[in-house]
Each structure stands twice: as structure tokens, then as C-alpha cells.
Design an enzyme around this catalytic site. Structure first.
Site, PDB file in Angstrom:
ATOM      1  CB  CYS A 160      -0.954  -0.006   1.190  1.00 56.23           C
ATOM      2  SG  CYS A 160      -0.204  -0.595   2.711  1.00 56.23           S
ATOM      3  CG  HIS A 176      -1.173   4.058   4.579  1.00 59.19           C
ATOM      4  ND1 HIS A 176      -1.931   3.716   5.675  1.00 59.19           N
ATOM      5  CD2 HIS A 176      -0.541   2.916   4.178  1.00 59.19           C
ATOM      6  CE1 HIS A 176      -1.769   2.410   5.919  1.00 59.19           C
ATOM      7  NE2 HIS A 176      -0.936   1.910   5.028  1.00 59.19           N
TER       8      HIS A 176
HETATM    9  C1  3JM Z   1       0.389  -5.635   4.586  1.00 58.79           C
HETATM   10  O1  3JM Z   1       1.130 -12.621   6.014  1.00 58.79           O
HETATM   11  C2  3JM Z   1       0.828 -11.749   6.831  1.00 58.79           C
HETATM   12  O2  3JM Z   1       0.911 -11.906   8.029  1.00 58.79           O
HETATM   13  C3  3JM Z   1       0.363 -10.398   6.305  1.00 58.79           C
HETATM   14  C4  3JM Z   1       1.481  -9.406   6.354  1.00 58.79           C
HETATM   15  C5  3JM Z   1       1.099  -8.101   5.705  1.00 58.79           C
HETATM   16  C6  3JM Z   1       1.604  -7.739   4.434  1.00 58.79           C
HETATM   17  C7  3JM Z   1       2.486  -8.697   3.675  1.00 58.79           C
HETATM   18  O3  3JM Z   1       3.683  -8.760   3.955  1.00 58.79           O
HETATM   19  O4  3JM Z   1       1.964  -9.372   2.785  1.00 58.79           O
HETATM   20  C8  3JM Z   1       0.247  -7.209   6.375  1.00 58.79           C
HETATM   21  C9  3JM Z   1      -0.100  -5.998   5.819  1.00 58.79           C
HETATM   22  C10 3JM Z   1       1.247  -6.498   3.877  1.00 58.79           C
HETATM   23  C11 3JM Z   1       1.756  -6.084   2.544  1.00 58.79           C
HETATM   24  O5  3JM Z   1       0.944  -5.564   1.740  1.00 58.79           O
HETATM   25  O6  3JM Z   1       2.952  -6.190   2.270  1.00 58.79           O
END
Ligand code: 3JM
Length: 344
Positions: A129, A249
């Protein structure tokens, strides 16, 4: 495809999944069949989409039989289920970080590098994001004169940590008002040993720390920018901060371009760029704020001004809805591009 696609949403009950549904309705996204998939915890829930009631099913490899487009909301489940969906003939548009840096997986912001979609092998990754929101503001400037350096600090809303992040902020705020204690357990990240309050606070950690003392979230912004712009030589130094904002954000961004770019040139280019808009009128106290961009599609840019000493330095302030353009909207635009260009 000379018929409407069958669509599946994985993680349909979460924050990003719910936004997929709102956007499918709002944009009249064309589909023949729709499957709402989630973990066993949410299976059985009823959700109405475009006036029709659907029952959420537990996501399994077989769920993707006859699915053309699989929209994955995010999380570690992508790692096991994306290859299963591809094996069954689906194109997966994945919002997690799992495949983003895989050289066989395109990483796409449709306004910036749509042509990369064509090299996919079943999975297309949606960027983080904070990366999407930053690059929507920077691409129009990068096209005037290449960006050589980026210094960015993010101000990231709690909904980036899902519904639980929002509950934690509200819970802490209410407890504080009553003079009661509240045990934080979600932020900075549920899986970590220590948690800190976000109400009346700032947390300079999003995702886990790496050996370099940058966080994984910060390195996503570095690596993903290089991949999307096809330029590994851009020097990027990020600081990602969680703030007590519910949604949208914000980012404070300093850039240096190869040649000087005037404020007027930058404003004109951003205004002309689809999906970005300028809100910048210091005399009238006009600048983007998270409350303005929440539930909106456009990324707003303001406070555009020259650096006081570096001739090719510019400062910007950017706000965008991270669940919309930062996640579900960007992914759906990738699907729309594929349909429009007969890539599916
Ligand atoms: C945004 O696998 C998880 O625990 C989710 C982690 C996460 C991510 C990710 O690394 O895929 C939470 C929030 C992201 C993101 O978009 O990179």
C-alpha cells in the site's frame, strides 16, 4: 475470453475483501460467477453482492476449479493457495508480499507499468500500500526528470493491520477516556513479542526488523519501487510509522530529480496523471488529509515545494486510501486491464 469471467475473492470477510466487494458493485465489474472464500472461521457467513446473497465457503485448493480470476486479499495463505489456483487455470492477483519480488511475477500499478502484466505466469502481484501511494505521486515527476533519490516517512493508518488494528485503536481510546487499562495485542504486529498502545502514540515499526535495522515494510518500499520503475539505481531511504488514524495512509516525501523540476511543472504533471490529483493551496490552508481521502479512489498530493538549498530537490505530502488504491482498487484495476486488453 468471449464470456464473462468467473471470479473468486479469497479473504472475502476481511478489510480488503470487503473493499473488493464494494468496488465490484461500484465499478459494475463484469462477472458470470462469484465465489467468496475465507478461512473455516468465516465459512457459512452470508454476504450480499449486487443484490444476490452468497455464502462464504472455506478456501481449499478445489475451490478454484472453473475460476478465471482469483483476487487474493493478502496474508500467508497466498503461499499455498496461489499455486493451487494457477494449477487449475486461474489468474491470481495477489495482495500479499509473498510473490512480489519473484522475477517471474509482474508487480503492477496499472497507471504506471501495465505492460508488465503480459509477462505473467499465472500470478500478478499487487504492490504494498505505501509503495502504491508513493509512486502514484512520483511517477508523473519521474516522467519529467528521472528521480535519483527518495527520502520518505510514512504515517500509516491502523486499518493497514486489518479490522483488529481498528478495534485496538477504538478500544484503547475508549479505555483511556474511562481511565481504564487496555492491553495492546495487535500493534505493531500481532505475531511479535511486544505490543504498544497506538492511541495517543506513534509506533515507528511496521512489520518485522531485518538485519539492516530497517523494517520489512520499509524494504518493501525500496525493492518494489525499483521493480515497478525498472530502475535499481534510485536511492531510497524510508521510515514507516503507524499513527492513530483509522483509514488512509499519508507520506512525507523528499525527492531529488536529475534536472530541476519546478513546482508548477510538478503540479501540472500530477494533475494530468490518472488516479492522482493536486490539493495544494497554502493561502487557503488546503492540503490533503487522511479524512479527505478515505473511501476515495484518488491519491491526493499537496505541500509541493522546492527544497531550500538543493536546486533539484522537491518536497511533497501525499494521502491515499490504502485499502482502496493501496490494495483492492489497484488489484481490481489489474483485472479490468486484463479484460479490456483481452489478456484473459
Ligand atoms: C500488509 O502474512 C501476513 O501476516 C500479512 C502481512 C502483511 C503484508 C504482507 O507482507 O503481505 C500485512 C499488511 C502487507 C503487505 O501488503 O505487504
Amino acid at each position: 475470453m468471449n464470456r464473462l469471467p468467473n471470479v473468486a475473492i479469497l479473504g472475502a470477510t476481511g478489510a480488503v475483501g470487503q473493499e473488493f466487494i464494494r468496488l465490484i458493485e461500484e465499478r459494475k465489474f463484469p462477472f458470470a460467477g462469484l465465489k467468496l472464500l475465507a478461512s473455516s472461521r468465516s465459512a457459512g457467513k452470508k454476504i450480499t453482492v449486487c443484490g444476490k446473497e452468497y455464502t462464504v465457503e472455506e478456501a481449499k485448493p478445489e475451490s478454484f476449479e472453473h475460476v478465471d480470476i482469483a483476487l487474493f486479499a493478502g496474508g500467508s495463505i497466498s503461499k499455498t493457495l496461489a499455486p493451487e489456483a494457477v494449477k487449475r487455470g486461474a489468474v491470481v492477483i495477489d495482495n500479499s508480499s509473498t510473490f512480489r519480488m519473484d522475477p517471474d511475477v509482474p508487480l503492477v500499478v496499472p497507471e504506471i507499468n501495465p505492460e508488465d502484466i503480459r509477462m505473467h505466469h499465472g500470478i500478478i502481484a499487487n504492490p504494498n500500500c505505501s509503495t502504491i501511494i508513493m509512486l502514484m505521486a512520483l511517477k508523473p515527476i519521474h516522467d519529467i526528470s528521472p528521480i535519483r533519490r527518495i527520502v520518505v516517512s510514512t504515517y500509516q493508518a491502523v486499518s493497514g493491520a486489518g479490522k483488529e488494528g481498528i478495534d485496538e485503536l477504538y478500544g484503547e481510546t475508549a479505555a483511556e477516556a474511562r481511565g481504564e487499562a487496555y492491553e495492546p495485542r495487535i500493534l505493531p504486529s500481532a505475531s511479535l513479542a511486544k505490543h504498544y498502545p497506538i492511541a495517543y502514540n506513534l509506533i515507528p515499526q511496521i512489520d518485522v526488523f531485518l538485519d539492516t535495522d530497517y523494517t520489512k515494510e520499509e524494504m518493501k518500499m525500496v525493492n518494489e519501487t525499483h521493480k515497478i520503475f525498472h530502475d535499481d539505481s534510485i536511492g531510497i531511504t524510508p521510515t514507516a510509522v503507524r499513527v492513530p488514524v483509522v483509514r488512509s495512509h499519508a507520506e512525507s516525501i523528499y525527492i531529488e530529480t536529475e534536472a530541476p523540476v519546478s513546482v508548477e511543472e510538478a503540479k501540472k504533471a500530477i494533475e494530468a496523471f490518472p488516479g492522482a490529483a493536486v490539493e495544494d493551496n497554502p493561502q487557503e490552508q488546503e492540503y490533503p488529509m487522511p479524512l479527505d481521502t478515505s473511501n476515495k479512489n484518488d491519491v491526493l498530493v499537496g505541500r509541493i515545494r522546492k527544497d531550500l538549498v538543493v536546486p533539484n530537490g522537491l518536497n511533497l505530502w501525499v494521502c491515499g486510501d490504502q485499502i482502496r488504491k493501496g490494495a483492492a482498487l489497484n488489484a481490481l484495476q489489474i483485472a479490468e486491464y486484463m479484460i479490456h486488453n483481452e489478456l484473459i
